[in-house]
Design an enzyme around this catalytic site. Structure first.
Site, short mmCIF file in Angstrom:
data_model
loop_
_atom_site.label_atom_id
_atom_site.label_comp_id
_atom_site.label_asym_id
_atom_site.label_seq_id
_atom_site.Cartn_x
_atom_site.Cartn_y
_atom_site.Cartn_z
N GLY A 68 0.82 -0.92 0.76
CA GLY A 68 0.08 0.07 0.22
C GLY A 68 0.44 1.41 0.38
O GLY A 68 0.21 2.09 0.61
N ALA A 69 1.85 1.15 -0.36
CA ALA A 69 2.71 2.25 -1.02
C ALA A 69 2.29 3.63 -2.19
O ALA A 69 3.73 4.54 -2.06
CB ALA A 69 4.35 1.96 -0.79
N GLY A 85 2.16 4.44 3.47
CA GLY A 85 2.17 3.63 2.35
C GLY A 85 3.48 4.18 2.09
O GLY A 85 4.70 4.11 2.14
N SER A 119 -3.99 -0.31 14.70
CA SER A 119 -4.37 1.37 14.65
C SER A 119 -4.86 1.64 16.23
O SER A 119 -4.95 0.81 17.07
CB SER A 119 -5.15 1.44 13.73
OG SER A 119 -6.73 2.38 14.12
N TYR A 175 -13.68 -2.51 11.31
CA TYR A 175 -12.14 -2.02 11.07
C TYR A 175 -11.55 -2.14 12.73
O TYR A 175 -10.45 -2.86 12.08
CB TYR A 175 -12.40 -0.37 11.34
CG TYR A 175 -10.92 0.04 10.77
CD1 TYR A 175 -10.25 -0.21 9.91
CD2 TYR A 175 -10.61 0.97 11.44
CE1 TYR A 175 -8.75 0.65 9.17
CE2 TYR A 175 -8.96 1.49 11.46
CZ TYR A 175 -8.78 1.51 10.77
OH TYR A 175 -7.24 2.44 10.57
#
Length: 292
Positions: free
Chosen positions: A21-22, A27, A137, A163
């Site tokens: 996810g960069a 990311g 998170s 989430y």
């Protein structure tokens, strides 16, 4: 740990680091910082075109590889062509989406954030030379993880709880992997991190009125930049002092912002029986077993 910043990051030349996810957000900032420090960076992303633009700006030490964590066929294809790395950073994620399903029928958030990374890590672990970093998170605090219903087939769907479930699952994966690696006498370590409250595109893709609330929140002094939010990840990935099985996050305002420090987490993540059940369920759902 003090006021650790990218200025304290050791020279990364000679290290190969994969960042999922960069192509944007945390990311992207992680990949850019590692690239500036000399690392060979692999941007493993679903949006290859967007990732390529970032890689071009980083320079010749950055490459792009296709990886869709919401599709186990894509995860396996990436793993089949994987040539090895010093560090794997499990960063990619989606947040607070309406109920949706991955290509394999998993609830989109648990499927992308947790099961996709679980499968990826298991498939490439034998080619990771130094460490695995997995992002959790502060939202893991709102989780109501039901291991018997990870995919919300029976529960009434709540996007924020879903989430949180995915993020406590990521944390538990990192901690369980750390313990298994240590017991096996492996030199590879597993470390977890969280960004605090970082202003990124992720928070404005919930497809709800929350997008506007998050945009307002991103403009407050509590929110830090994506670059600052990436610091705990960078510490976990690059600092020689990072310790197997630890969780790093911002030091100030209850973990919302600031330089990285060791972070606290919910005690359930240390429950060996719960972690073991989650691990076994993830193996069953993904068809991936870890060879440790």
């Amino acid at each position: 740990m003090g006021d650790w910043s990218t200025a304290d990051m050791p020279d990364q030349r000679g290290r190969r680091i994969v960042v999922t996810g960069a192509n944007s957000g945390l990311g992207e900032q992680t990949a850019r910082a590692l690239g500036r420090a000399g690392a060979e960076v692999v941007l493993a992303c679903r949006n290859v075109a967007k990732a390529q633009r970032v890689a071009d700006e980083i320079g010749e030490n950055a490459t792009v590889a296709a990886l869709d964590l919401a599709d186990l066929t894509s995860v396996r294809a990436f793993a089949d062509g994987f040539e090895g790395a010093d560090v794997l950073i499990n960063n990619a994620g989606v947040m607070a989406l309406p109920l949706g399903r991955t290509a394999d029928g998993f609830e989109m958030q648990i499927g992308t954030n947790f099961l996709g990374h679980f499968a990826l890590t298991g498939l490439v672990l034998d080619r990771i030379g130094e460490r695995v970093v997995t992002l959790s998170s502060l939202a893991h605090n709102v989780a109501r993880l039901d291991i018997d219903d990870l995919n919300w087939d029976r529960r009434k769907y709540n996007r924020w709880v879903a989430y949180g479930d995915s993020k406590i699952a990521d944390l538990m994966m990192a901690l369980e992997l750390a313990e298994r690696l240590e017991k096996a006498g492996s030199s590879t370590i597993s470390v977890a991190a969280h960004p605090g409250y970082a202003a990124t595109e992720l928070q404005t893709r919930t497809e709800s009125l929350v997008d506007w609330v998050m945009k307002l929140g991103n403009a407050t002094p509590l929110a830090q930049s994506a670059a600052d939010g990436a610091l705990p990840t960078l510490y976990a990935a690059a600092a020689p002092e990072a310790v197997n099985g630890k969780f790093y996050g911002p030091a100030q305002f209850g973990g919302l912002r600031g330089a990285p420090t060791e972070a606290g987490y919910r005690s359930v993540a240390d429950d060996a029986a719960v972690r073991g059940r989650l691990w076994s369920t993830a193996e069953e759902l993904t068809g991936v077993s870890f060879d440790i």
